[in-house]
Design a protein around this motif. Structure first.
Motif, PDB file in Angstrom:
ATOM      1  N   MET A  71      -3.540   9.390  -0.750  1.00 18.93           N
ATOM      2  CA  MET A  71      -3.196   7.845  -0.207  1.00 18.93           C
ATOM      3  C   MET A  71      -4.806   7.221  -0.444  1.00 18.93           C
ATOM      4  N   VAL A  72      -4.469   5.914  -0.757  1.00 22.21           N
ATOM      5  CA  VAL A  72      -5.693   5.196  -1.243  1.00 22.21           C
ATOM      6  C   VAL A  72      -5.644   4.114  -0.386  1.00 22.21           C
ATOM      7  N   ARG A  73      -6.709   3.695   0.395  1.00 27.01           N
ATOM      8  CA  ARG A  73      -6.812   2.495   1.456  1.00 27.01           C
ATOM      9  C   ARG A  73      -7.259   1.407   0.532  1.00 27.01           C
ATOM     10  N   TYR A  74      -6.740   0.373   0.295  1.00 25.26           N
ATOM     11  CA  TYR A  74      -7.381  -1.053  -0.137  1.00 25.26           C
ATOM     12  C   TYR A  74      -7.588  -1.870   0.575  1.00 25.26           C
ATOM     13  N   LEU A  75      -8.712  -1.960   0.928  1.00 20.89           N
ATOM     14  CA  LEU A  75      -9.068  -3.113   2.012  1.00 20.89           C
ATOM     15  C   LEU A  75      -9.188  -4.420   1.330  1.00 20.89           C
ATOM     16  N   ILE A  76      -8.651  -5.624   2.014  1.00 25.97           N
ATOM     17  CA  ILE A  76      -8.990  -6.708   1.629  1.00 25.97           C
ATOM     18  C   ILE A  76      -9.900  -7.438   2.541  1.00 25.97           C
ATOM     19  N   GLY A  77     -10.855  -7.948   2.105  1.00 22.47           N
ATOM     20  CA  GLY A  77     -11.955  -8.424   2.923  1.00 22.47           C
ATOM     21  C   GLY A  77     -11.829  -9.718   3.323  1.00 22.47           C
ATOM     22  N   SER A  78     -10.628 -10.410   3.531  1.00 22.69           N
ATOM     23  CA  SER A  78     -10.246 -11.617   3.929  1.00 22.69           C
ATOM     24  C   SER A  78      -8.883 -11.770   4.658  1.00 22.69           C
ATOM     25  N   LYS A  79      -8.513 -12.561   5.540  1.00 18.23           N
ATOM     26  CA  LYS A  79      -7.343 -12.606   6.015  1.00 18.23           C
ATOM     27  C   LYS A  79      -6.167 -12.892   5.151  1.00 18.23           C
ATOM     28  N   PRO A  80      -5.021 -12.704   5.555  1.00 22.81           N
ATOM     29  CA  PRO A  80      -3.678 -12.737   4.898  1.00 22.81           C
ATOM     30  C   PRO A  80      -3.765 -14.260   4.366  1.00 22.81           C
ATOM     31  N   GLY A  81      -3.120 -14.151   3.311  1.00 25.71           N
ATOM     32  CA  GLY A  81      -2.534 -15.309   2.644  1.00 25.71           C
ATOM     33  C   GLY A  81      -3.259 -16.179   1.868  1.00 25.71           C
ATOM     34  N   ARG A  92       0.845   1.957  -9.558  1.00 27.81           N
ATOM     35  CA  ARG A  92       1.888   2.172 -10.826  1.00 27.81           C
ATOM     36  C   ARG A  92       1.139   3.254 -11.841  1.00 27.81           C
ATOM     37  N   GLU A  93      -0.313   2.826 -12.145  1.00 25.95           N
ATOM     38  CA  GLU A  93      -1.034   3.334 -13.069  1.00 25.95           C
ATOM     39  C   GLU A  93      -1.554   4.898 -12.482  1.00 25.95           C
ATOM     40  N   LEU A  94      -1.688   4.943 -11.294  1.00 26.11           N
ATOM     41  CA  LEU A  94      -2.201   6.425 -10.845  1.00 26.11           C
ATOM     42  C   LEU A  94      -0.847   7.068 -10.312  1.00 26.11           C
ATOM     43  N   GLU A  95      -0.131   7.749 -11.141  1.00 25.89           N
ATOM     44  CA  GLU A  95       0.983   8.280 -10.869  1.00 25.89           C
ATOM     45  C   GLU A  95       0.945   9.503  -9.637  1.00 25.89           C
ATOM     46  N   GLY A  96       1.689   8.980  -8.570  1.00 24.04           N
ATOM     47  CA  GLY A  96       1.702  10.025  -7.468  1.00 24.04           C
ATOM     48  C   GLY A  96       1.004   9.443  -6.382  1.00 24.04           C
ATOM     49  N   SER A  97       0.183   8.437  -6.687  1.00 26.43           N
ATOM     50  CA  SER A  97      -0.632   7.857  -5.581  1.00 26.43           C
ATOM     51  C   SER A  97       0.046   6.734  -4.784  1.00 26.43           C
ATOM     52  N   ARG A  98      -0.602   6.369  -3.557  1.00 31.88           N
ATOM     53  CA  ARG A  98      -0.049   5.525  -2.674  1.00 31.88           C
ATOM     54  C   ARG A  98      -1.023   4.743  -2.340  1.00 31.88           C
ATOM     55  N   PHE A  99      -0.910   3.412  -2.653  1.00 32.12           N
ATOM     56  CA  PHE A  99      -2.081   2.368  -2.343  1.00 32.12           C
ATOM     57  C   PHE A  99      -1.686   1.718  -1.068  1.00 32.12           C
ATOM     58  N   ARG A 114     -14.298  10.518 -10.047  1.00 33.18           N
ATOM     59  CA  ARG A 114     -13.443   9.785  -9.239  1.00 33.18           C
ATOM     60  C   ARG A 114     -13.382   8.145  -9.715  1.00 33.18           C
ATOM     61  N   VAL A 115     -14.734   7.911  -9.597  1.00 31.36           N
ATOM     62  CA  VAL A 115     -14.960   6.222  -9.941  1.00 31.36           C
ATOM     63  C   VAL A 115     -14.366   6.237 -11.329  1.00 31.36           C
ATOM     64  N   ASP A 116     -14.486   6.971 -12.325  1.00 31.88           N
ATOM     65  CA  ASP A 116     -13.988   6.561 -13.563  1.00 31.88           C
ATOM     66  C   ASP A 116     -12.460   6.531 -13.485  1.00 31.88           C
ATOM     67  N   VAL A 117     -11.898   7.513 -12.937  1.00 29.48           N
ATOM     68  CA  VAL A 117     -10.356   7.416 -12.918  1.00 29.48           C
ATOM     69  C   VAL A 117      -9.781   6.176 -12.257  1.00 29.48           C
ATOM     70  N   PHE A 118     -10.599   5.565 -11.193  1.00 28.57           N
ATOM     71  CA  PHE A 118     -10.281   4.119 -10.828  1.00 28.57           C
ATOM     72  C   PHE A 118     -10.641   2.985 -11.698  1.00 28.57           C
ATOM     73  N   ARG A 119     -11.647   3.168 -12.173  1.00 27.10           N
ATOM     74  CA  ARG A 119     -12.108   2.101 -13.368  1.00 27.10           C
ATOM     75  C   ARG A 119     -10.957   2.100 -14.652  1.00 27.10           C
ATOM     76  N   ASP A 120     -10.683   3.108 -15.069  1.00 28.94           N
ATOM     77  CA  ASP A 120      -9.704   3.229 -15.979  1.00 28.94           C
ATOM     78  C   ASP A 120      -8.232   2.644 -15.664  1.00 28.94           C
ATOM     79  N   ALA A 121      -7.787   3.155 -14.503  1.00 29.51           N
ATOM     80  CA  ALA A 121      -6.617   2.764 -13.911  1.00 29.51           C
ATOM     81  C   ALA A 121      -6.633   1.157 -13.706  1.00 29.51           C
ATOM     82  N   TYR A 122      -7.734   0.753 -13.270  1.00 27.40           N
ATOM     83  CA  TYR A 122      -7.855  -0.605 -13.008  1.00 27.40           C
ATOM     84  C   TYR A 122      -7.769  -1.452 -14.168  1.00 27.40           C
TER      85      TYR A 122
END
Lengths: 500, 301
Positions: free
Chosen positions: B1-11, B27-34, B241-249
């Motif tokens: 599981m990847v926690r994806y924090l959004i540094g602002s309020k909803p909307g 979708r890009e990181l197969e098997g992951s859950r964001f 791991r950083v490279d994995v995220f950068r490539d997926a991004y």
């Protein structure tokens, strides 16, 4: 305007989605901590590819009925479903404890329905003058209006004027915790980052009202409620009583609805302010202000009517100027993007049928939601019949969940604990608690309006025509207040002697 | 599981970009859950700290408010971390800033504003916010003599301009068209290239800068517009791991699915890989000391 109704009625998709939006919106309102903004955000992924009219009607209906749904937990459990519902919790829940939950729910539902319709009518009348109205009601006028609001605290304090003023001051003091919005100065945060945005309103209201009430809940009260509410004829009379309340207080309903529309039109003034201004107005104009906080039905009608009519007012700057009248409307504007709709200055001219169809949808969905709430009243009030030893833990959990959903910060549980002690002491010592919330809500609005008024106009801001007129009315009110309060105190004493 | 924090309020814009990116990263990181989580308290500083202090093996990302860069430059309380230390995964968009005046002022160019700006009221976000710092820097370094009044949110500022209560503001390009449609404002200067009608031919801040301070101000504001909607990972994250995220991004932002969805949502894209974004940010944060002084002066006034 009539073309808008034709447009709405001739679109089966729009009507279907309106009917779908109503229960969804009511559920989002009924779950404390969620509310209209989260509802809009949650449905945004489903809007892509939707017919623009149907999509707009869906969104507006969804957002419009949230406060109607919020009436259920607010009145029955004492847990406000949304920020503006905090103004209803005091008297609504007191009515439930007195065995009049159905009546309170019915009054809230009818007031919401009327508020929604009045909001639409006022919207239709105001639209041609919207920009002029916005020009004449700005920060100086908001400042004086908030002073009126703070003055209501005195009325709500009844015979405990000094105590009321102390409690209001405490509310004001707590409202200043956090970052001052204009110059960013941190106040009373004691170096803690989690207090930077101030004390959460829902947390404070739960602590001041819901928790102390739960701590002092008596089994006897609940048994009394069960006897009363289980009686079918009482159920029917509960709904009829609610309807009669609206008829009896029709002018209050209308005045609160119109006040709600005006507050809605002013960008930056939220639903909390509308609801509490109308709560204060209801108390000020009531013949029995001493009953406020103890189950006065006017304390339910005023804020409920304003809650729903405010949405009509907020549509004026949103649809006709592209400027959201509230934070909920800001998200509404964002949600319109996938539908290919971008409100702005000439939007209403180019798409008048669509705009008026949305306005009609607002009114119709408010009426349907009110009817749904009335129909559900009987089932819902059974919640209040659950014995306290079973219900209370669930209510505590619901309260904690609503705080976490709203703030996403566990440390607000500590704030809840600290304020609950204060609320409990106020309850036991018979100190008024409503002025605390008025101070808490109006403090930042008053301060911000004053700072901005001085920044833009200097001290001349009080010479603007409407502001000047309001100041004169305020001074006259202050001058006559002691006389009115003493007259009311005498009336109350007389009534008590008669009762004895 | 990847926690994806959004540094602002909803909307808001950050929320919309954050949720879009999180969905397509999954979708890009197969098997992951964001799992997107809004963390808007204290302008996102608390979220930044959470990512900064994350455990070594924790998958956590953050899309943060670029105003925090100014907070760091200005040495603000609570910003005891350096954004340059984080691992920058990539950025999704840019948003040029436009300086404009109310039509009723009769001013039609930045040069006229230089000559006749004395005493005009320009409103900004709250003190220390991005628009407040940037407007104050423009006012000070270009010697405009404006009265800068903080405390106005974006919509509130627009309403005040429409009601003739204020004389001008610095705003994101996406909000300018409706003011132009209402014939209420005259755009004078841009920071970053805008493709919107009526804004393409505006002079750039760097074009009108004459002194070193003016150039540095224009450079900083333009860099800030380039660094929009950035996603970062903890400083201590394993480089592989950083490279994995950068490539997926990079793959997610280039995918036709994300691009089509962004177009439908009205979210313009201007993608930059993580290493290039990090380079720009490092230049801003560790570059000319005079730039830091100019920002600090805003906070200290």
């Amino acid at each position: 305007m009539s073309a808008g109704l034709t447009t709405l009625l001739s679109s089966p998709d729009a009507l279907l989605l309106m009917l779908l939006a109503i229960p969804i919106g009511m559920v989002f309102g009924a779950i404390p901590g969620l509310g209209g903004k989260i509802a809009l955000i949650s449905v945004m992924p489903f809007l892509t590819g939707m017919d623009p009219l149907a999509g707009c009607v869906f969104l507006i209906s969804l957002h419009a009925v949230v406060h109607t749904g919020a009436a259920a937990p607010t009145i029955l459990l004492g847990i406000p479903g949304t920020g503006p519902s905090t103004a209803v919790v005091l008297d609504g829940h007191a009515m439930t404890k007195r065995g009049e939950g159905t009546r309170a729910i019915a009054a809230a539902a009818f007031a919401s329905g009327v508020g929604g319709v009045v909001g639409m009518i006022a919207l239709a009348l105001i639209v041609p003058f919207a920009l002029t109205l916005m020009t004449h009601i700005s920060y100086p006028e908001i400042f004086v209006l908030t002073l009126f609001g703070l003055g209501f605290a005195a009325v709500l304090s009844g015979r405990y004027l000094v105590k009321g003023l102390i409690v209001t001051s405490l509310g004001l003091l707590i409202s200043f915790v956090g970052t001052e919005p204009t110059y960013g100065v941190q106040r009373l945060t004691f170096g803690s980052l989690f207090l930077i945005e101030g004390v959460d309103l829902i947390t404070a209201v739960l602590a001041m009202f819901a928790v102390p009430e739960m701590l002092t809940a008596k089994r006897g009260q609940q048994r009394k409620m069960r006897v009363l509410e289980n009686d079918t004829s009482f159920m029917t009379s509960g709904v009829l009583s609610g309807l009669r309340d609206i008829v009896r207080h029709r002018w209050l309903t209308l005045r609160s609805s119109v006040l709600g529309v005006i507050v809605g039109i002013i960008p930056g003034l939220g639903g909390d302010v509308a609801a509490w201004l109308c709560y204060g107005h209801a108390a000020q104009t009531s013949r029995t202000p001493e009953k406020f906080g103890k189950g006065a039905v006017e304390g339910v009608i005023g804020p409920e009517a304003a809650n729903n009519s405010k949405e009509g007012g907020a549509l004026v700057p949103t649809l006709f100027l592209g400027i959201p009248g509230s934070s909920g409307m800001a998200i509404f504007l964002v949600a319109l993007v996938p539908l290919g709709i971008a409100p702005g200055i000439s939007f209403a001219e180019r798409h008048s049928d669509l705009v008026w169809a949305m306005v009609w949808a607002l009114a119709v969905s408010n009426v349907i939601a009110a009817l749904v709430l009335i129909l559900l009243a009987r089932g819902l009030q059974r919640l209040a019949q659950v014995p306290p030893h079973i219900l209370t833990p669930f209510v505590y959990l619901l309260a904690l969940a609503s705080i976490y959903i709203t703030t996403q910060e566990w440390r607000f549980f500590l704030v809840l604990g600290a304020f609950s002690v204060v609320g409990y002491l106020f309850l036991r010592l018979d100190w008024p608690r409503a002025p605390f919330v008025i101070g808490l809500i109006l403090g930042p609005e008053t301060e911000e309006a004053l700072v901005k008024s001085l920044s833009l106009w200097g001290t001349d801001f009080l010479l603007r025509p409407v502001a000047f007129g309001l100041v004169v009315v305020l001074l006259v009110s202050i001058h006559s207040l002691p006389r009115r309060l003493s007259r009311r105190a005498a009336q109350t004493q007389e009534a008590m002697q008669h009762a004895d | 599981m990847v926690r994806y924090l959004i540094g602002s309020k909803p909307g808001g814009g950050y929320d919309r970009y954050g949720r879009l990116v999180a969905k397509h990263l999954e979708r890009e990181l197969e098997g992951s859950r964001f799992i997107p989580e809004n963390r808007g308290s204290a302008n996102g500083i608390l979220a930044l700290r959470e990512v900064h202090d994350a455990a070594l093996d924790q998958d956590i990302l953050l899309i943060f408010n670029t105003g925090l860069l100014l907070s760091e430059l200005g040495g603000q309380d609570g910003m005891d971390m350096s954004l340059a230390d984080f691992n920058w995964i990539g950025k999704a968009s840019s948003e040029p800033r436009i300086l404009l005046v109310r039509k009723g002022t009769g001013i039609s160019s930045f040069e006229e504003l230089r000559q006749r700006g004395e005493g005009l009221i320009f409103v900004t976000s709250g003190f220390g916010g991005a628009s407040n710092v940037q407007t104050t820097m423009i006012n000070t370094t270009f010697g405009l003599g404006l009265k800068v009044v903080p405390g106005f949110g974006g919509n509130e500022a627009e309403a005040a301009l429409l009601k003739d209560e204020v004389d001008g503001l610095l705003m994101s390009e996406s909000n300018v068209p409706q003011l132009l449609e209402a014939d209420a404002a005259v755009p004078l200067l841009a920071f970053g290239r805008s493709e919107l009608p009526g804004l393409q031919d505006l002079p750039q801040g760097a074009d009108v800068a004459q002194t070193e301070d003016e150039r540095l101000t224009a450079q900083l504001i333009t860099a800030m517009t380039t660094l929009g909607r950035i996603t970062v990972a903890p400083p201590q994250m394993d480089p592989a791991r950083v490279d994995v995220f950068r490539d997926a991004y990079a793959r997610a932002l280039a995918s036709p699915e994300l691009r089509a969805e962004a177009a439908e949502l009205g979210l313009p894209l201007d993608v930059l890989p993580g290493d290039e974004t990090q380079e720009i940010a490092r230049n801003v944060l560790s570059g000319n000391p005079r730039m830091r002084d100019l920002v600090t002066a805003v906070f200290e006034n």
